[in-house]
Design an enzyme around this catalytic site. Sequence first.
Site, mmCIF file in Angstrom:
data_model
loop_
_atom_site.group_PDB
_atom_site.id
_atom_site.type_symbol
_atom_site.label_atom_id
_atom_site.label_comp_id
_atom_site.label_asym_id
_atom_site.label_seq_id
_atom_site.Cartn_x
_atom_site.Cartn_y
_atom_site.Cartn_z
ATOM 1 N N GLU A 186 0.811 -1.222 0.000
ATOM 2 C CA GLU A 186 0.000 0.000 0.000
ATOM 3 C C GLU A 186 0.840 1.267 0.000
ATOM 4 O OE1 GLU A 186 -0.707 -2.769 1.603
ATOM 5 O OE2 GLU A 186 -2.653 -3.288 0.743
ATOM 6 N N HIS A 195 -12.333 -6.390 7.380
ATOM 7 C CA HIS A 195 -12.998 -5.986 6.137
ATOM 8 C C HIS A 195 -14.169 -5.066 6.457
ATOM 9 C CE1 HIS A 195 -10.903 -9.713 5.012
ATOM 10 N NE2 HIS A 195 -10.777 -9.139 3.837
#
Length: 731
Positions: free
Chosen positions: A461, A531
Site C-alpha cells: 500500500e 474488512h
Amino acid sequence: MAVTKADPRKNATALEEAPSSTKSDKTYEGLTRKQLVDMYRLMYLSRRLDDREIVLKRLQKIFFQISGAGHEALTVAAGFALKPSYDWFYPYYRDRALCLALGMTPYEMLCEAVGSADDPASGGRQMPSHWGHKKLNIVTQSSPTGTQLLQAVGCAEAGRYFTQHPDAAQRKTGDYRQFKDVTFHGDEVVYVSCGDGTTSEGEFWEAMNTACNEKLPVMFVVEDNGYAISVPVEVQTAGGSVSQLLRNFPNLLIEECDGTDPVASYAACKRAVEHCRSGNGPALVHGHVIRPYSHSLSDDEKLYRPESERQQDAKRDPITRMQLFLVRENILNEDEINKLEKSVDEEVQVASDRAEHATPPTADSIYNHVYSADLDPRTLVSEPKFEGPDKTMADLINAALKDEMKRDERIVVFGEDVADCSREEYLKQKQIKGKGGVFKLTAGLQCDYGSDRVFNSPLAEANIVGRAVGMATRGLKPVAEIQFFDYIWPAYHQIRNELSVIRWRSNGNFSCPAVIRVAIGGYLTGGAIYHSQCGEVLFTHNPGLRVCFPSNALDACGLLHTAIRCDDPVMFLEHKRLYRETYGRSPYPGPDYMVPFGKAKAVKEGNDLSVITYGAVVPRALQAAQRIEREQGVSVELIDLRTLNPYDWEAIATSVRKTSRVIVAYEDTLSWGYGAEIAARIADELFEDLDAPVKRVAATDTFVAYQPVLEDAILPLAEDLFKAMESLAKF
Ligand SMILES: Cc1ncc(C[n+]2csc(CCOP(=O)(O)OP(=O)(O)O)c2C)c(N)n1
Ligand SMILES: [Mg+2]
C-alpha cells in the site's frame, strides 16, 4: 566576494585565479582540472555553510542545524554528473553540496536556516536542509526518512508516461491541469538519496522493487556514513552492506565507491547516470562517506563512538583529501587554495549577514497553501443529463472513471487487482474476460484505455500511495485504489506526511492532487475486523486532504468527477455495502455531472429533529425516519453530508436552527469518531438554538466482529437510530 553564476559548477572566479597548470589537458575520469577546482570550491562552500549555521545556532539566530559534512565529495560529484533543471531531484538532508552544485545559492540556504519568507523550499515552514527548489526541479523534501524513495519512482514513471503520451502534457482549462505545467525531455533521470539507516525502511525495498521491475531511470544514492544517529550499519543491514544485498535485483547497475573521493565518486555517478539515461533501468550508487559533525547539533557522538574510531574517519575527510589531491596534482598550490577559501569565507559572511536580516513570514500567512488557491472544489458543479435505466453505485463509479479517463489523458489507474488482466495477451486472445478489481469497479478500464494507463501494483500500500504522490507532483493524475480501507495503514505515512502536506510545506511550490479511492465500511455480515473498518476521521484530521463519502450512486458519480478534476488530493471513500445496494440507484447522469464539494443534501425534509449523517448510515437513518413519522408523527430532517472535508456547516446550522434537536450519526466508533467534531461544533455555536442535548449514534468502542449477532450489536442499525429519535423527540 565570489559571484555565484547561473551554473555554479562552472565558477569563473576560482578559474580566473587558477594557475596555468589548470590549463593542462589532463582529465580525471573525464573531469578537467578546472572542473576539479570548481568541485573543491563547492565542497568547501558547503562545509563553510554548515560551520556558519552552527555558529548561528549557538547564537540562537537559527533553531536547528543538520550538516552535510563528510558527504560533500559524493554529493557534488552527483551534481556534476546530472543536469540541473532538467533531471529531477529527491535529495535528503545531507545533500547541501548537491544543491549548491545544482544552483541553490548560499543566501537561499541561509534563508531556510533563519526561516525567512524568502526560503525557496518552504518560506520558513520547514527545518533547514529540507531541500526544495521549484526552478531547479528539487522536489520538496520532508523529515520522515525514506518517503522520498517511492515518490522518486512515481516521478520517473510520470516522465516516461509523458514521453509516450506527449499530448497529455498540454495545458487544459477548467480543471487542475490549468494550474499544473508539465515538462519532460524523454531521457531525464530522477535522483534520490538516503542514508544507510534509511535503507532499513520497507519503502526503500518497495521503491527498488518497482524501479527494477519497470526499468525506471532512477538513480538511488545511498550515502553510507556507517551510522543512523547512534545505530551502526551492521545493526541496520544484514551483513552490513546494502549493495551486497541488492546484487540480484534485475536491471540495477550497482556502483560502490569511496564517497570521500570526488573523482571516484564522479566516475561512479557518471556510469550510473549513463545507465539510467540510456533506458537500461535504475542504478544504485553506494558511497562510503563519513559524518564528522555528529548526527545533528542535538547529538553528541562521543557518547557512542570512541575517539579512535572518530580519528579514523577524520583521516578520510573529503575536504582535506581534496586539498591534498589538488596540490599533489599541481592543480592549485597552497596559496591559491587559501585564496579560494578566503573568497568562499567572504561569500558565506555576506550571505549570512543578508539572511540574518531577511524578512520573516507574516503570522497571518499560516493558512496559505493548505489547499489550492486556484481551484476551489466547492465551485465545481454541473447539472445531470440522465440517460438509461437505474444503475448501482458500482456501475456509476466505473462509468465516472471511464468518463474522466476519456476526457483527461493524464489519468492513470493503478492498485491491487485493478487491471482486467496483467498478462494482456490473454485479453488480446480473448481467452479470458478480465477481472477489474475485487469489487469490479475498474472493470474494462484496461481494455478501453490500455495497459500503460490501467495496471496492477505490487501488493504494497505504501508503494501505491508513494508512487501516486510522485506522479501527481510531476503533473499526472493518478487515481489509485486501496483495495480495503483496513489495509491502508502502511500507506498512512505517505498520506499523512506527504500527500496532504506537500503544498503547505513547500509554500505552494509543489502540489500532488492525486485521488485515492478506498473501499470502506461494514454491514457486510461476516466482514469481521479486517474488512469492516471505518475511520474517516483519521483522514479528515489531515489539513490539505479532501475527503468524500457518498451514500448513493448519483452522488458517487458526481463527486468522483469533481474529485478527479480537483487541484487538491482527495480521499474518495466508497462504502462496500452500498456498491450494489438497491437503495440509491440512479440513471447515468452524463460525463460532466459534478457534485460540488462541501454541499450537503437534504435526503428528507422535516421539522421536529435533524439527523446529520453520511455513507451507509444514510439509508438506515432514512428507514428509521420514515418509521417514526409513520408511527409517531415525528418529522425528521435527514442531512447527508456527502463530503467530510469540506463539510457543509451552513446546511447543518440551518437544519438545527429549524428543528432545535439533532442527532449526529456515523458508522465509526462513538468516541473520537468523525461525528464527535460535528457534535462539538453544534454544541459550541448553536447552543442557543437547541432544545435538547446533541445526541450521537455510532458504533460501539470496539472492533467489528464476524458473527452477525455481534456485528449487529456493534454497528449502528436503523433500530438504534429509531430509538434515539424517539427519545430525543420526547426530551
Ligand atoms: C521515518 C523516520 N524515523 C525516524 C526518524 C528520526 N531520524 C532522523 S535521521 C535518523 C537517522 C538516519 O540515518 P541514515 O539514514 O543513516 O542517514 P544519516 O543521518 O546517517 O545520513 C533518524 C532515526 C525520521 N526522521 N524518520
Ligand atoms: Mg547514516
